[in-house]
Motif scaffolding. Sequence first.
Motif, mmCIF file in Angstrom:
data_model
loop_
_atom_site.group_PDB
_atom_site.id
_atom_site.type_symbol
_atom_site.label_atom_id
_atom_site.label_comp_id
_atom_site.label_asym_id
_atom_site.label_seq_id
_atom_site.Cartn_x
_atom_site.Cartn_y
_atom_site.Cartn_z
ATOM 1 N N GLU A 108 0.826 -1.209 0.000
ATOM 2 C CA GLU A 108 0.000 0.000 0.000
ATOM 3 C C GLU A 108 0.860 1.259 0.000
ATOM 4 N N LEU A 109 1.915 1.257 0.808
ATOM 5 C CA LEU A 109 2.800 2.419 0.853
ATOM 6 C C LEU A 109 3.558 2.575 -0.460
ATOM 7 N N ARG A 110 3.989 1.474 -1.016
ATOM 8 C CA ARG A 110 4.701 1.537 -2.296
ATOM 9 C C ARG A 110 3.815 2.166 -3.373
ATOM 10 N N ALA A 111 2.528 1.802 -3.396
ATOM 11 C CA ALA A 111 1.611 2.370 -4.389
ATOM 12 C C ALA A 111 1.444 3.875 -4.190
ATOM 13 N N GLU A 112 1.389 4.327 -2.936
ATOM 14 C CA GLU A 112 1.259 5.763 -2.672
ATOM 15 C C GLU A 112 2.512 6.526 -3.127
ATOM 16 N N ILE A 113 3.673 5.915 -2.922
ATOM 17 C CA ILE A 113 4.910 6.563 -3.365
ATOM 18 C C ILE A 113 4.967 6.618 -4.887
ATOM 19 N N GLU A 114 4.509 5.563 -5.547
ATOM 20 C CA GLU A 114 4.441 5.566 -7.015
ATOM 21 C C GLU A 114 3.601 6.739 -7.504
ATOM 22 N N THR A 115 2.469 6.973 -6.858
ATOM 23 C CA THR A 115 1.593 8.088 -7.244
ATOM 24 C C THR A 115 2.281 9.424 -7.011
ATOM 25 N N THR A 128 4.131 8.640 7.755
ATOM 26 C CA THR A 128 3.659 7.298 7.413
ATOM 27 C C THR A 128 3.475 6.490 8.684
ATOM 28 N N PRO A 129 2.395 5.729 8.816
ATOM 29 C CA PRO A 129 2.296 4.844 9.973
ATOM 30 C C PRO A 129 3.313 3.714 9.867
ATOM 31 N N ARG A 130 3.660 3.146 11.025
ATOM 32 C CA ARG A 130 4.617 2.052 11.036
ATOM 33 C C ARG A 130 4.037 0.895 11.850
ATOM 34 N N ARG A 131 3.934 -0.271 11.199
ATOM 35 C CA ARG A 131 3.419 -1.473 11.862
ATOM 36 C C ARG A 131 4.608 -2.313 12.336
ATOM 37 N N SER A 132 4.795 -2.364 13.654
ATOM 38 C CA SER A 132 5.986 -2.990 14.226
ATOM 39 C C SER A 132 5.644 -4.284 14.947
ATOM 40 N N SER A 133 6.573 -5.229 14.853
ATOM 41 C CA SER A 133 6.410 -6.497 15.562
ATOM 42 C C SER A 133 7.406 -6.590 16.699
ATOM 43 N N PHE A 138 2.725 -8.514 15.840
ATOM 44 C CA PHE A 138 2.527 -7.129 15.448
ATOM 45 C C PHE A 138 1.662 -6.444 16.501
ATOM 46 N N MET A 139 2.213 -5.381 17.060
ATOM 47 C CA MET A 139 1.572 -4.711 18.179
ATOM 48 C C MET A 139 0.480 -3.758 17.688
ATOM 49 N N LYS A 140 -0.659 -3.789 18.363
ATOM 50 C CA LYS A 140 -1.775 -2.915 18.023
ATOM 51 C C LYS A 140 -1.936 -1.777 19.024
ATOM 52 N N HIS A 141 -1.201 -1.847 20.118
ATOM 53 C CA HIS A 141 -1.308 -0.839 21.172
ATOM 54 C C HIS A 141 0.114 -0.512 21.656
ATOM 55 N N SER A 142 0.311 -0.326 22.941
ATOM 56 C CA SER A 142 1.636 -0.144 23.558
ATOM 57 C C SER A 142 2.395 1.064 23.020
ATOM 58 N N GLY A 143 1.698 1.964 22.299
ATOM 59 C CA GLY A 143 2.370 3.101 21.697
ATOM 60 C C GLY A 143 3.064 2.773 20.391
ATOM 61 N N TRP A 144 2.861 1.543 19.901
ATOM 62 C CA TRP A 144 3.541 1.102 18.676
ATOM 63 C C TRP A 144 2.643 1.159 17.448
ATOM 64 N N TRP A 145 1.419 1.607 17.571
ATOM 65 C CA TRP A 145 0.557 1.779 16.415
ATOM 66 C C TRP A 145 -0.388 2.941 16.679
ATOM 67 N N ILE A 183 6.537 -1.650 7.271
ATOM 68 C CA ILE A 183 6.549 -2.882 8.061
ATOM 69 C C ILE A 183 7.875 -2.922 8.793
ATOM 70 N N HIS A 184 7.817 -3.055 10.111
ATOM 71 C CA HIS A 184 9.008 -2.954 10.958
ATOM 72 C C HIS A 184 9.161 -4.233 11.777
ATOM 73 N N ILE A 185 10.155 -5.046 11.396
ATOM 74 C CA ILE A 185 10.429 -6.274 12.148
ATOM 75 C C ILE A 185 11.431 -5.890 13.228
ATOM 76 N N SER A 186 10.925 -5.279 14.293
ATOM 77 C CA SER A 186 11.768 -4.575 15.241
ATOM 78 C C SER A 186 12.662 -5.500 16.069
ATOM 79 N N MET A 187 12.057 -6.375 16.826
ATOM 80 C CA MET A 187 12.796 -7.267 17.718
ATOM 81 C C MET A 187 12.192 -8.652 17.613
ATOM 82 N N PRO A 188 12.752 -9.520 16.778
ATOM 83 C CA PRO A 188 12.141 -10.828 16.549
ATOM 84 C C PRO A 188 12.191 -11.758 17.751
ATOM 85 N N ASP A 189 13.101 -11.503 18.699
ATOM 86 C CA ASP A 189 13.193 -12.351 19.887
ATOM 87 C C ASP A 189 13.786 -11.531 21.024
#
Length: 275
Positions: A108-115, A128-133, A138-145, A183-189
């Motif tokens: 979705e972000l790539r398409a907006e940048i293309e435009t 831009t929003p950032r969806r972090s894991s 993937f966190m929906k709260h905690s200040g991460w979204w 998409i932010h793969i912040s801390m996998p473990d």
Amino acid sequence: MSEGLSPNRAGREASSRTPRATLSVIVVAMNEAHDIRDCLESVRGLALETIVFDSGSTDGTPDICRALGARVFETDWPGDGPQKNRALAEARGDWVICLDADERLSPELRAEIETLLAQGSPHAAFSTPRRSSFCGRFMKHSGWWPDRIVRLFRRGSARFTDVRTHTHLEIDGTTGRFDGPFIHISMPDLHEALDKTNVYSSEGALTMAENGKRSSLAKALGKGFWAFFRTWVIRAGFLDGAEGLMLAINNAETTYYRYAKLALLTRDGKVAKKR
């Protein structure tokens, strides 16, 4: 009745009058072989160039980047802001986007940048929003979204602040909004989370010391408790389940150690104040 242009013909003529803008991607990295490929693949075909500043990787990160067509600069690590400004100085595109190695563009972000590149914009930058894991979730709260950040800007209209960690852009002009997320793969473990706690707390303590800040053990404890309370309660981290609790503890630890390290640095007089 006068004959108008068909939509396709009108689009072709508009395209011929307004050349598509170009995009530079800048990335700073060190030992990011596990993430860097997905990061660079997410901008393949979109950018004029990809610029990677590598600060001493030993895991083959520079070779992976070169194989994917990036221009790679192998250098020292002066801090987050200075390194990103070094990379920015090499950019040639009309627009610049800065990615961390553990980030990538969503479709979705790539398409907006293309435009944006095709149609232009009066704005100097875009948030831009950032969806972090965290630990695979993937966190929906905690200040991460939605955790809006500004990473896309017109070249010449912005510069990164000169700080060691968690730099941000200073922008000359207005900022628009995109809806598609990074998409932010912040801390996998937890292993990586603990590594980042040590690095971020050390860099943050050094920056504060250089800017004349002081701390104490009592202050470190209070700041750590507040970081936990803010993440877990105020930002509803409890709704993110076990990972939300682990993140709240991680934030508390990072904050506590940052101020505890600051107390030790300033007590021993190890850091000179910036002038």
